[in-house]
Design an enzyme around this catalytic site. Structure first.
Site, PDB file in Angstrom:
ATOM      1  N   LYS A 160      96.346   9.109 -55.051  1.00  0.00           N
ATOM      2  CA  LYS A 160      96.979   9.057 -53.725  1.00  0.00           C
ATOM      3  C   LYS A 160      97.934   7.884 -53.600  1.00  0.00           C
ATOM      4  O   LYS A 160      98.750   7.850 -52.680  1.00  0.00           O
ATOM      5  CB  LYS A 160      95.913   8.995 -52.636  1.00  0.00           C
ATOM      6  CG  LYS A 160      95.110  10.278 -52.470  1.00  0.00           C
ATOM      7  CD  LYS A 160      94.178  10.189 -51.273  1.00  0.00           C
ATOM      8  CE  LYS A 160      93.348  11.452 -51.099  1.00  0.00           C
ATOM      9  NZ  LYS A 160      92.263  11.560 -52.077  1.00  0.00           N
TER      10      LYS A 160
ATOM     11  N   HIS B  37      98.245  10.896 -49.046  1.00  0.00           N
ATOM     12  CA  HIS B  37      97.039  11.691 -48.801  1.00  0.00           C
ATOM     13  C   HIS B  37      97.436  13.126 -48.481  1.00  0.00           C
ATOM     14  O   HIS B  37      97.984  13.420 -47.417  1.00  0.00           O
ATOM     15  CB  HIS B  37      96.239  11.083 -47.657  1.00  0.00           C
ATOM     16  CG  HIS B  37      94.899  11.712 -47.469  1.00  0.00           C
ATOM     17  ND1 HIS B  37      94.391  12.676 -48.335  1.00  0.00           N
ATOM     18  CD2 HIS B  37      93.942  11.535 -46.520  1.00  0.00           C
ATOM     19  CE1 HIS B  37      93.201  13.054 -47.913  1.00  0.00           C
ATOM     20  NE2 HIS B  37      92.912  12.377 -46.819  1.00  0.00           N
TER      21      HIS B  37
ATOM     22  N   PHE C  99      86.985  13.924 -42.409  1.00  0.00           N
ATOM     23  CA  PHE C  99      86.523  13.689 -41.039  1.00  0.00           C
ATOM     24  C   PHE C  99      85.281  14.532 -40.763  1.00  0.00           C
ATOM     25  O   PHE C  99      85.136  15.643 -41.272  1.00  0.00           O
ATOM     26  CB  PHE C  99      87.614  14.068 -40.038  1.00  0.00           C
ATOM     27  CG  PHE C  99      88.670  13.016 -39.839  1.00  0.00           C
ATOM     28  CD1 PHE C  99      88.518  11.725 -40.305  1.00  0.00           C
ATOM     29  CD2 PHE C  99      89.830  13.332 -39.144  1.00  0.00           C
ATOM     30  CE1 PHE C  99      89.495  10.754 -40.107  1.00  0.00           C
ATOM     31  CE2 PHE C  99      90.817  12.366 -38.935  1.00  0.00           C
ATOM     32  CZ  PHE C  99      90.647  11.083 -39.412  1.00  0.00           C
TER      33      PHE C  99
ATOM     34  N   PHE D  66      86.464  13.320 -49.497  1.00  0.00           N
ATOM     35  CA  PHE D  66      85.698  13.108 -48.271  1.00  0.00           C
ATOM     36  C   PHE D  66      86.587  13.435 -47.068  1.00  0.00           C
ATOM     37  O   PHE D  66      87.808  13.332 -47.147  1.00  0.00           O
ATOM     38  CB  PHE D  66      85.216  11.661 -48.171  1.00  0.00           C
ATOM     39  CG  PHE D  66      84.617  11.124 -49.450  1.00  0.00           C
ATOM     40  CD1 PHE D  66      83.689  11.876 -50.173  1.00  0.00           C
ATOM     41  CD2 PHE D  66      84.987   9.890 -49.950  1.00  0.00           C
ATOM     42  CE1 PHE D  66      83.139  11.390 -51.359  1.00  0.00           C
ATOM     43  CE2 PHE D  66      84.451   9.390 -51.125  1.00  0.00           C
ATOM     44  CZ  PHE D  66      83.531  10.147 -51.830  1.00  0.00           C
TER      45      PHE D  66
ATOM     46  N   HIS E 157      88.636   9.332 -54.072  1.00  0.00           N
ATOM     47  CA  HIS E 157      89.242   9.859 -52.849  1.00  0.00           C
ATOM     48  C   HIS E 157      90.208   8.832 -52.264  1.00  0.00           C
ATOM     49  O   HIS E 157      91.264   9.204 -51.732  1.00  0.00           O
ATOM     50  CB  HIS E 157      88.153  10.197 -51.828  1.00  0.00           C
ATOM     51  CG  HIS E 157      88.670  10.641 -50.502  1.00  0.00           C
ATOM     52  ND1 HIS E 157      89.313  11.849 -50.334  1.00  0.00           N
ATOM     53  CD2 HIS E 157      88.679  10.035 -49.280  1.00  0.00           C
ATOM     54  CE1 HIS E 157      89.672  11.985 -49.059  1.00  0.00           C
ATOM     55  NE2 HIS E 157      89.303  10.899 -48.404  1.00  0.00           N
TER      56      HIS E 157
ATOM     57  N   CYS F 194      89.561  16.842 -45.051  1.00  0.00           N
ATOM     58  CA  CYS F 194      90.212  16.427 -46.298  1.00  0.00           C
ATOM     59  C   CYS F 194      89.377  16.710 -47.547  1.00  0.00           C
ATOM     60  O   CYS F 194      89.788  16.356 -48.655  1.00  0.00           O
ATOM     61  CB  CYS F 194      90.583  14.954 -46.218  1.00  0.00           C
ATOM     62  SG  CYS F 194      91.772  14.635 -44.903  1.00  0.00           S
TER      63      CYS F 194
END
Length: 408
Positions: A329, A334, A393, A391, A300, A163
């Site tokens: 968001k 997202h 995974f 940010f 984020h 992401c």
């Protein structure tokens, strides 16, 4: 050789609008793009919420041979890039006469792979998959398609970083131009929205559960948040050296000052505080500015309990409670691989038009983060410098600092 890097064009194709003007209006009005997708319930989703993006009709603008190698994400990226090039006053003839690069964020091509595999399983003949399938199902599908369509001859790479992909693409484009390796790069991020791409996320139980009220399901920083809402589309930002922009009389929308990055080096999906804080500090250091010079932070914040809280604590650690903070968001959901690029577009639109879009649905922040200067309803506010966080995974972190342009 630290060349100045400017933004000369932007394009957007998202669930809150399929062009810059629609998106600007949605941001100002705090308008949600989240809906319930009935097909997801049939598919077996626990949460059928999504940011819905219309499928573009490219039959009138691209040949069949061009279209057969393009999946969903490439179509969105093409639409966003067309607008960005127009916004930057760049014709296709202009691009053929100069070296133009492309760095685009993408980290899945789920539908293309499933479709091709289904044909092979059913027909027992791989030749029936089709000649365009391989180009749809590679992770670099966006960059290979756009580079071919627009005749690009510069750097050509896909940035795959979960992401944070779109943000890293812009950050790396900034570095290429700053160091004099390229003069003009198409940067951005794209995200498919089909159920295949989101089923495994749903299976993890990370999606918001309030399906009766889709517009209020995404609620970053709010005590009652239950998870993120998936979304997608594409966003394109044209990065250019200041010299190149001035030479061709390009419209200059903003200036990129710094790019910070880091890796958490810990849990594969649970974010921490130190990694984001390090990325933000590095972006400030590269920009040559102090924390107090940042007026606004586009967080984020995806509406997950731990992620939002840890980001808020990292912001507090680096900036204190002075800068305005909001998460777009809350309106878009997202946008995953696209988000780092689209949020640069969103924040730049705000800076151009003198307002800060809200975190809608933010009624009461967590007790330990409520000191932050959250924006929960649109404010009219001129600002000169913002920072955008992304940010992903695996603990990948990216932060980009952008400034209102001046010729000094």
């Amino acid at each position: 050789m630290n060349k100045r890097v400017v933004i000369t064009g932007m394009g957007i194709y998202s669930c809150i609008g399929t062009n810059l003007e629609e998106v600007r209006q949605s941001l100002f009005e705090g308008k949600s793009g989240i809906v319930v997708d009935a097909d997801r319930l049939d598919f077996g989703f626990k949460s059928p919420l999504t940011g819905m993006v219309p499928a573009p009709d490219l039959k009138k603008v691209l040949s069949r041979r061009q279209r057969i190698s393009m999946g969903e994400e490439s179509e969105y990226a093409y639409m966003a890039t067309l607008e960005a090039l127009h916004n930057a006053a760049l014709s296709e003839a202009d691009m053929l006469q100069r070296e133009v690069g492309i760095l685009y964020g993408n980290d899945s091509v789920s539908k293309a792979i499933v479709d091709a595999t289904d044909i092979a399983r059913e027909k027992k003949d791989t030749q029936l998959i089709g000649s365009g399938a391989i180009f749809k199902s590679m992770n670099s599908t966006v960059t290979m398609n756009l580079a071919t369509i627009f005749g690009l001859s510069g750097v050509n790479m896909t940035i795959s970083a979960a992401c944070a992909s779109g943000s890293h693409a812009i950050g790396l484009g900034f570095m290429f131009i700053q160091q004099g390796l390229q003069d003009l790069i198409i940067c951005g991020g794209a995200q498919e929205i089909n159920p295949y791409a989101m089923a495994s996320f749903d299976g993890l139980g990370v999606f918001a559960t309030d399906i009766d009220h889709p517009e209020s399901a995404s609620r970053p920083f709010d005590k009652r948040r239950t998870g993120l809402v998936p979304s997608g589309g594409a966003a394109t930002v044209i990065l250019e050296s200041y010299e190149s922009a001035m030479e061709r009389g390009a419209p200059i929308l903003a200036e990129v000052l710094g790019y910070g990055f880091s890796s958490n080096g810990g849990h594969i999906s649970t974010p921490n505080i130190d990694g984001p804080a390090k990325a933000m500090r590095r972006a400030l250091e590269q920009a040559g500015i102090k924390p107090e010079e940042v007026d606004y932070i586009n967080a984020h914040a995806t509406s997950t309990p731990i992620g939002d809280a840890n980001e808020a604590k990292a912001i507090m650690e680096v900036f204190g409670s002075r800068p305005y903070v909001s998460s777009t968001k809350s309106m878009t959901g997202h946008e995953c691989w696209m988000a780092g690029a689209s949020e640069i577009v969103y924040a730049t639109l705000m800076m151009q038009h003198g307002f800060i879009a809200p975190t809608i649905n933010l009624e009461e922040p967590d007790d330990d983060i409520k000191e932050l200067n959250f924006v929960s309803s649109t404010i009219t506010q001129e600002f000169d410098i913002y920072l955008s966080n992304s940010f992903g995974f695996g603990g990948t972190n990216s932060a980009v600092v952008v400034k209102k342009f001046n010729h000094e």
